[in-house]
Write a protein that holds these residues in place. Structure first.
Motif, mmCIF file in Angstrom:
data_model
loop_
_atom_site.group_PDB
_atom_site.id
_atom_site.type_symbol
_atom_site.label_atom_id
_atom_site.label_comp_id
_atom_site.label_asym_id
_atom_site.label_seq_id
_atom_site.Cartn_x
_atom_site.Cartn_y
_atom_site.Cartn_z
ATOM 1 N N PRO A 61 -39.610 -9.159 19.754
ATOM 2 C CA PRO A 61 -41.076 -8.700 19.244
ATOM 3 C C PRO A 61 -41.815 -7.339 19.222
ATOM 4 N N TYR A 62 -41.667 -7.012 19.561
ATOM 5 C CA TYR A 62 -41.867 -4.705 19.930
ATOM 6 C C TYR A 62 -41.256 -4.296 19.079
ATOM 7 N N ALA A 63 -40.872 -5.006 17.865
ATOM 8 C CA ALA A 63 -40.069 -3.789 17.238
ATOM 9 C C ALA A 63 -40.887 -3.112 15.832
ATOM 10 N N LEU A 64 -41.996 -3.577 15.237
ATOM 11 C CA LEU A 64 -42.909 -3.575 14.040
ATOM 12 C C LEU A 64 -42.840 -2.105 13.510
ATOM 13 N N PRO A 65 -42.839 -1.404 14.202
ATOM 14 C CA PRO A 65 -42.255 0.340 13.927
ATOM 15 C C PRO A 65 -41.630 0.176 13.184
ATOM 16 N N LEU A 66 -40.180 -0.643 12.585
ATOM 17 C CA LEU A 66 -39.464 -0.534 11.676
ATOM 18 C C LEU A 66 -39.794 -0.991 10.103
ATOM 19 N N VAL A 111 -40.063 6.029 18.049
ATOM 20 C CA VAL A 111 -40.686 5.423 19.189
ATOM 21 C C VAL A 111 -38.723 4.455 20.048
ATOM 22 N N TRP A 112 -38.866 4.550 21.067
ATOM 23 C CA TRP A 112 -38.070 3.817 22.130
ATOM 24 C C TRP A 112 -38.249 2.413 21.358
ATOM 25 N N LEU A 113 -37.456 1.991 21.920
ATOM 26 C CA LEU A 113 -37.263 0.583 21.082
ATOM 27 C C LEU A 113 -36.595 -0.451 21.860
ATOM 28 N N GLY A 114 -37.256 -1.383 22.887
ATOM 29 C CA GLY A 114 -35.981 -1.990 24.157
ATOM 30 C C GLY A 114 -35.507 -3.450 23.553
ATOM 31 N N ILE A 115 -34.136 -3.207 24.109
ATOM 32 C CA ILE A 115 -33.389 -4.666 23.829
ATOM 33 C C ILE A 115 -32.714 -5.219 24.716
ATOM 34 N N TYR A 116 -32.133 -4.674 25.440
ATOM 35 C CA TYR A 116 -31.711 -3.836 26.629
ATOM 36 C C TYR A 116 -32.566 -4.886 27.991
ATOM 37 N N PRO A 117 -32.433 -5.068 29.179
ATOM 38 C CA PRO A 117 -31.252 -6.358 28.723
ATOM 39 C C PRO A 117 -31.277 -7.918 28.644
ATOM 40 N N GLU A 118 -32.661 -7.936 27.275
ATOM 41 C CA GLU A 118 -33.282 -8.934 26.685
ATOM 42 C C GLU A 118 -31.690 -9.693 26.532
ATOM 43 N N LYS A 119 -31.548 -11.619 26.850
ATOM 44 C CA LYS A 119 -30.495 -11.088 25.992
ATOM 45 C C LYS A 119 -30.478 -11.803 24.898
ATOM 46 N N GLU A 120 -31.600 -12.548 24.754
ATOM 47 C CA GLU A 120 -31.600 -12.554 23.173
ATOM 48 C C GLU A 120 -32.055 -11.831 22.146
ATOM 49 N N ARG A 121 -32.419 -10.255 22.610
ATOM 50 C CA ARG A 121 -32.558 -9.748 21.661
ATOM 51 C C ARG A 121 -31.018 -9.092 21.459
ATOM 52 N N HIS A 134 -16.568 -5.221 22.558
ATOM 53 C CA HIS A 134 -16.540 -4.498 23.071
ATOM 54 C C HIS A 134 -17.583 -3.760 22.798
ATOM 55 N N ILE A 135 -18.265 -3.914 21.362
ATOM 56 C CA ILE A 135 -19.673 -3.228 21.347
ATOM 57 C C ILE A 135 -21.133 -3.753 21.567
ATOM 58 N N VAL A 136 -21.892 -3.254 23.201
ATOM 59 C CA VAL A 136 -22.762 -3.580 23.519
ATOM 60 C C VAL A 136 -24.134 -2.881 22.408
ATOM 61 N N PRO A 137 -25.130 -3.348 22.399
ATOM 62 C CA PRO A 137 -26.367 -2.744 21.438
ATOM 63 C C PRO A 137 -27.223 -3.044 22.668
ATOM 64 N N TYR A 138 -27.722 -1.367 22.858
ATOM 65 C CA TYR A 138 -28.527 -1.097 23.733
ATOM 66 C C TYR A 138 -30.099 -1.282 23.454
ATOM 67 N N TRP A 139 -29.990 -0.882 22.660
ATOM 68 C CA TRP A 139 -32.291 -0.423 22.239
ATOM 69 C C TRP A 139 -32.006 -0.104 20.511
ATOM 70 N N VAL A 140 -32.884 0.364 20.533
ATOM 71 C CA VAL A 140 -32.838 1.154 18.728
ATOM 72 C C VAL A 140 -34.206 1.616 18.764
ATOM 73 N N VAL A 141 -33.925 3.312 17.831
ATOM 74 C CA VAL A 141 -35.290 3.777 18.128
ATOM 75 C C VAL A 141 -35.496 4.165 16.647
ATOM 76 N N SER A 142 -36.922 4.011 16.337
ATOM 77 C CA SER A 142 -37.534 3.964 14.788
ATOM 78 C C SER A 142 -37.748 6.241 14.919
ATOM 79 N N PHE A 143 -37.879 5.890 13.603
ATOM 80 C CA PHE A 143 -38.098 7.148 13.030
ATOM 81 C C PHE A 143 -38.689 7.484 11.662
ATOM 82 N N GLY A 144 -39.708 8.808 11.663
ATOM 83 C CA GLY A 144 -40.560 8.940 10.384
ATOM 84 C C GLY A 144 -41.402 10.039 10.828
#
Ligand SMILES: Cc1cc2nc3c(=O)[nH]c(=O)nc-3n(C[C@H](O)[C@H](O)[C@H](O)COP(=O)(O)O)c2cc1C
Length: 171
Positions: A61-66, A111-121, A134-144
């Motif tokens: 819900p907090y990843a709108l900058p993307l 901006v750093w966009l949090g994913i972990y530890p929110e299970k849904e994300r 074996h590949i676990v996503p931890y967060w997304v970073v948005s750039f521009g």
């Protein structure tokens, strides 16, 4: 190093694209990071296509900058390198901070966009990218490139620093 002091989270971007050369500089800065036992457990997905960035903005819900970003990096751990619980996140955080600082140095906002530890994300990203177990996503970073100039927040707080033992404030 000025870029450390000037960095601040940038969530609104100008429409300019970021060149592949600049993206590579940011990635290379990330890979300079330290990691426990030099495991370098990181795996990254670079997302540049507008439609893909729009879809990715639904990962949290907090990843709108993307939606307006020039590109994004999904930061993931390859847990087949697993050392012990808790090391991957430290390694990935070191990689990420390096990328944020390099971006700032190049005049690119992030901006750093949090994913972990929110299970849904986490599950959203695993499904979206069809990640193997074996590949676990931890967060997304948005750039521009920043839409407007922003001043960094002043977070310096000597009250949080202790000398020699907890509670001793004065040098
Ligand atoms: C682990 C982590 C998760 C974050 N998650 C989000 C997020 O989901 N969305 C967002 O807009 N900012 C997010 N941020 C950015 C913080 O809100 C920001 O770093 C903080 O407010 C301090 O501001 P600064 O980066 O400008 O110094 C996150 C930062 C960290 C380190």
């Amino acid at each position: 190093m000025n870029a450390i002091y000037e960095r601040t989270s940038v969530r609104q971007y100008a429409p300019e694209k970021v060149s592949d050369q600049e993206i590579e500089k940011i990635l290379k800065a990330g890979f300079c990071a330290p990691s426990a036992v030099n495991k370098q457990p990181w795996q990254l997905i670079v997302v540049k296509e507008k439609d893909n960035l729009e879809q990715l903005s639904h990962c949290s819900p907090y990843a709108l900058p993307l939606k307006e970003a020039a590109f994004a990096i999904v930061v993931m751990a390859d847990t087949s390198h697993h050392l012990a619980d808790g090391y991957d996140i430290q390694d990935l955080a070191a990689l990420t901070e390096n990328m944020l600082i390099e971006a700032e140095d190049l005049g690119i906002g992030s901006v750093w966009l949090g994913i972990y530890p929110e299970k849904e994300r986490i599950e959203w990203l695993k499904k979206h990218f069809e990640l193997p177990d074996h590949i676990v996503p931890y967060w997304v970073v948005s750039f521009g490139y920043p839409l407007h100039e922003q001043k960094p927040k002043d977070k310096w707080d000597p009250a949080k620093i202790h000398y020699e033992t907890y509670g001793e404030k004065a040098i």
